[in-house]
Write a protein that holds these residues in place. Structure first.
Motif, mmCIF file in Angstrom:
data_model
loop_
_atom_site.group_PDB
_atom_site.id
_atom_site.type_symbol
_atom_site.label_atom_id
_atom_site.label_comp_id
_atom_site.label_asym_id
_atom_site.label_seq_id
_atom_site.Cartn_x
_atom_site.Cartn_y
_atom_site.Cartn_z
ATOM 1 N N SER A 189 0.804 -1.223 0.000
ATOM 2 C CA SER A 189 0.000 0.000 0.000
ATOM 3 C C SER A 189 0.835 1.271 0.000
ATOM 4 N N TYR A 190 1.994 1.243 0.670
ATOM 5 C CA TYR A 190 2.680 2.514 0.927
ATOM 6 C C TYR A 190 4.096 2.644 0.386
ATOM 7 N N ALA A 191 4.772 1.533 0.079
ATOM 8 C CA ALA A 191 6.197 1.653 -0.244
ATOM 9 C C ALA A 191 6.434 2.402 -1.553
ATOM 10 N N TYR A 192 5.651 2.063 -2.549
ATOM 11 C CA TYR A 192 5.898 2.629 -3.878
ATOM 12 C C TYR A 192 4.724 3.516 -4.275
ATOM 13 N N ALA B 196 11.219 5.713 2.408
ATOM 14 C CA ALA B 196 11.642 5.395 3.774
ATOM 15 C C ALA B 196 10.430 5.462 4.700
ATOM 16 N N PHE B 197 10.196 4.381 5.401
ATOM 17 C CA PHE B 197 9.028 4.354 6.285
ATOM 18 C C PHE B 197 9.244 3.319 7.377
ATOM 19 N N GLU C 249 7.156 3.141 14.127
ATOM 20 C CA GLU C 249 6.979 4.460 14.753
ATOM 21 C C GLU C 249 5.523 4.881 14.816
ATOM 22 N N LYS C 250 4.691 4.160 14.097
ATOM 23 C CA LYS C 250 3.269 4.496 14.092
ATOM 24 C C LYS C 250 2.695 4.234 15.481
ATOM 25 N N TYR D 15 13.288 -2.484 12.484
ATOM 26 C CA TYR D 15 13.282 -1.838 11.170
ATOM 27 C C TYR D 15 14.632 -1.211 10.930
ATOM 28 N N LYS D 16 15.118 -1.309 9.691
ATOM 29 C CA LYS D 16 16.297 -0.516 9.352
ATOM 30 C C LYS D 16 16.168 0.043 7.936
#
Lengths: 141, 104
Positions: A52-55, A85-86, A90-91, A122-123
């Motif tokens: 949904s969000y990366a690209y 970058a996500f 952190e959400k 996450y990195k």
């Protein structure tokens, strides 16, 4: 470490999840079905997030890798994409004490991952996001 | 696996029964949601999800249940009937168990 690299699109979701759960299914461990169901859920939530969000415009790839360390019973899954970058960790967690009428729809998937898996990290490295999720297979499923 | 979820929705005088079997996940929850949206303009007092054959639910499926409560009607009573253990686990993880009726 078995790896699968496919376009990050919803059409491939089952293929991606099955890749991991088929690998888990080959292990000789107790209560396998319970772990498979939980790990299916964690993988789905993480992969849907990437899909949904990366690209944004272009269709990018996602690489899925898993491994099992018999010495410490850790089943590790790594999901890597080269998208925006996500850091999903952190959400903020959704407030699950709110009545349904007031619930926000977002954030539930990530919250489930954190609940299911024993370690999640996450990195961001070389322009790639990697989400690492570990389930200890002798812990409470 | 487009056939991995089977569902049927029946509405009768404000009472709705939604039968679900298989896997309710991100690939098919949207279709079910669209079907349920059609109930939004009706007077619905009760929705029962018959889920004894539902083996798996992801957050996308949980959202469908939240939608039922939020959009179909605030006073609507939402019940899960005969959920499997895996489904109950996810409902509890989402903190929905205190806000839904769960029947054996």
């Amino acid at each position: 470490m078995p790896k699968l690299k496919v376009p990050a699109v919803k059409k491939n979701l089952d293929k991606m999840i099955d890749f991991v759960t088929d690998g888990l299914n080959e292990l000789d461990i107790k209560e396998k079905d319970k772990y498979i169901s939980k790990i299916r859920l964690a993988c789905e939530e993480a992969l849907v997030n990437i899909i949904s969000y990366a690209y944004e415009e272009e269709i990018g790839q996602v690489e899925i890798a898993y491994s099992y360390n018999e010495a410490n019973n850790e089943f590790k899954i790594e999901l890597t994409d080269a998208g925006t970058a996500f850091n999903p960790l952190e959400k903020p967690d959704p407030d699950t004490s709110l009545p349904l009428e007031e619930r926000e729809i977002g954030g539930l998937g990530i919250f489930m991952i954190k609940k299911i898996m024993d370690k999640v990290s996450y990195k961001r490295e070389d322009g790639k996001n990697t989400l690492k999720m570990i389930k200890i297979l002798n812990s409470e499923a | 696996m487009s056939d991995k979820l089977e569902y049927s929705i029946q509405e009768n005088q404000g009472k709705v029964e939604v039968s679900l079997s298989g896997y309710l996940d991100a690939t098919n929850a949207g279709d079910l949601l669209e079907e349920l949206k059609q109930l939004s303009d009706k007077e619905i007092e009760e929705i029962k999800f018959l889920v004894s054959e539902l083996e798996y639910i992801a957050s996308a499926g949980v959202r469908v249940i939240i939608f039922a409560k939020q959009k179909i009607g605030r006073d609507v009573s939402v019940t899960l009937v005969s959920p499997q253990e895996e489904v109950v686990d996810v409902i509890k993880m989402s903190g929905l168990d205190g806000f839904l009726n769960i029947e054996d």
